[in-house]
Design a protein around this motif. Sequence first.
Motif, PDB file in Angstrom:
ATOM      1  N   LEU A   4       0.828  -1.210   0.000  1.00 12.96           N
ATOM      2  CA  LEU A   4       0.000   0.000   0.000  1.00 12.96           C
ATOM      3  C   LEU A   4       0.862   1.259   0.000  1.00 12.96           C
ATOM      4  N   ARG A   5       1.887   1.247   0.824  1.00 11.88           N
ATOM      5  CA  ARG A   5       2.758   2.422   0.918  1.00 11.88           C
ATOM      6  C   ARG A   5       3.549   2.642  -0.369  1.00 11.88           C
ATOM      7  N   LEU A   6       4.055   1.583  -0.955  1.00 17.44           N
ATOM      8  CA  LEU A   6       4.814   1.703  -2.198  1.00 17.44           C
ATOM      9  C   LEU A   6       3.923   2.225  -3.319  1.00 17.44           C
ATOM     10  N   PHE A   7       2.732   1.672  -3.433  1.00 16.06           N
ATOM     11  CA  PHE A   7       1.778   2.119  -4.452  1.00 16.06           C
ATOM     12  C   PHE A   7       1.457   3.604  -4.254  1.00 16.06           C
ATOM     13  N   THR A   8       1.187   3.982  -3.010  1.00 19.90           N
ATOM     14  CA  THR A   8       0.831   5.363  -2.700  1.00 19.90           C
ATOM     15  C   THR A   8       1.978   6.317  -3.005  1.00 19.90           C
ATOM     16  N   LEU A   9       3.170   5.929  -2.646  1.00 21.88           N
ATOM     17  CA  LEU A   9       4.344   6.764  -2.928  1.00 21.88           C
ATOM     18  C   LEU A   9       4.556   6.910  -4.435  1.00 21.88           C
ATOM     19  N   ALA A  10       4.457   5.815  -5.176  1.00 20.25           N
ATOM     20  CA  ALA A  10       4.675   5.863  -6.627  1.00 20.25           C
ATOM     21  C   ALA A  10       3.631   6.745  -7.311  1.00 20.25           C
ATOM     22  N   ALA A  11       2.353   6.548  -6.985  1.00 19.04           N
ATOM     23  CA  ALA A  11       1.298   7.360  -7.593  1.00 19.04           C
ATOM     24  C   ALA A  11       1.460   8.830  -7.208  1.00 19.04           C
ATOM     25  N   GLY A  12       1.788   9.070  -5.954  1.00 23.48           N
ATOM     26  CA  GLY A  12       1.952  10.446  -5.496  1.00 23.48           C
ATOM     27  C   GLY A  12       3.100  11.160  -6.171  1.00 23.48           C
ATOM     28  N   LEU A  13       4.248  10.511  -6.234  1.00 20.00           N
ATOM     29  CA  LEU A  13       5.404  11.140  -6.884  1.00 20.00           C
ATOM     30  C   LEU A  13       5.150  11.377  -8.367  1.00 20.00           C
ATOM     31  N   MET A  14       4.527  10.398  -9.030  1.00 24.73           N
ATOM     32  CA  MET A  14       4.242  10.542 -10.460  1.00 24.73           C
ATOM     33  C   MET A  14       3.403  11.794 -10.717  1.00 24.73           C
ATOM     34  N   ASP A  15       2.293  11.930  -9.995  1.00 26.30           N
ATOM     35  CA  ASP A  15       1.406  13.070 -10.234  1.00 26.30           C
ATOM     36  C   ASP A  15       1.991  14.375  -9.710  1.00 26.30           C
ATOM     37  N   VAL A 106      -2.236   9.248 -20.840  1.00 23.80           N
ATOM     38  CA  VAL A 106      -3.015   9.848 -19.741  1.00 23.80           C
ATOM     39  C   VAL A 106      -4.195   8.955 -19.362  1.00 23.80           C
ATOM     40  N   PRO A 107      -5.109   8.618 -20.293  1.00 24.19           N
ATOM     41  CA  PRO A 107      -6.198   7.738 -19.860  1.00 24.19           C
ATOM     42  C   PRO A 107      -5.710   6.343 -19.472  1.00 24.19           C
ATOM     43  N   ALA A 108      -4.670   5.857 -20.129  1.00 27.93           N
ATOM     44  CA  ALA A 108      -4.149   4.528 -19.767  1.00 27.93           C
ATOM     45  C   ALA A 108      -3.660   4.523 -18.326  1.00 27.93           C
ATOM     46  N   THR A 109      -2.935   5.552 -17.945  1.00 27.75           N
ATOM     47  CA  THR A 109      -2.428   5.637 -16.574  1.00 27.75           C
ATOM     48  C   THR A 109      -3.560   5.817 -15.579  1.00 27.75           C
ATOM     49  N   ASP A 110      -4.468   6.730 -15.869  1.00 22.30           N
ATOM     50  CA  ASP A 110      -5.573   6.972 -14.940  1.00 22.30           C
ATOM     51  C   ASP A 110      -6.445   5.736 -14.769  1.00 22.30           C
ATOM     52  N   PHE A 111      -6.800   5.079 -15.865  1.00 19.51           N
ATOM     53  CA  PHE A 111      -7.654   3.894 -15.755  1.00 19.51           C
ATOM     54  C   PHE A 111      -6.922   2.729 -15.079  1.00 19.51           C
ATOM     55  N   ALA A 112      -5.630   2.599 -15.328  1.00 19.34           N
ATOM     56  CA  ALA A 112      -4.852   1.546 -14.660  1.00 19.34           C
ATOM     57  C   ALA A 112      -4.799   1.793 -13.157  1.00 19.34           C
ATOM     58  N   LEU A 113      -4.611   3.039 -12.758  1.00 16.75           N
ATOM     59  CA  LEU A 113      -4.579   3.346 -11.331  1.00 16.75           C
ATOM     60  C   LEU A 113      -5.950   3.151 -10.689  1.00 16.75           C
TER      61      LEU A 113
END
Length: 134
Positions: A4-15, A106-113
């Motif tokens: 959970l933390r790794l996913f959250t960190l990766a998504a947060g840093l990306m955006d 953009v939609p690929a990333t958003d829909f994957a997340l």
Amino acid sequence: MPLLRLFTLAAGLMDFLTGLGLVFFPAQLLPLMRVATPAPDALVFLRFVGAFVGAVGATYLWAFLRNHRAYLRAVFELTIPFRLAAGAYSATAIALGWLPPVWLSVPATDFALVAAQLWLLRQPRLWSDENPRA
């Protein structure tokens, strides 16, 4: 849970980093994305979008720093509508020819997340109260 933390960190840093780049360096960032740089007067709107992208990223980073499952769950639930809206709009804009196909990331990333977050939210063992620290 480290996942959970790794996913959250990766998504947060990306955006967050993408948002900062769009706000402060759009003319330098867009060519890296293989996207044409719009006219200077149009960059103000791109910077505005960047502020929102960065804010979404900041919410993930806030939850990451809080290091508690309740905050992670809240961010996963609250960002889904924003990601669905951004993904649906950009996919539609591409389909209608308003944006070139290079924007498909953009939609690929958003829909994957969205899919990943929905899957994670449906994993009861990840949200157990036995250890609220993520």
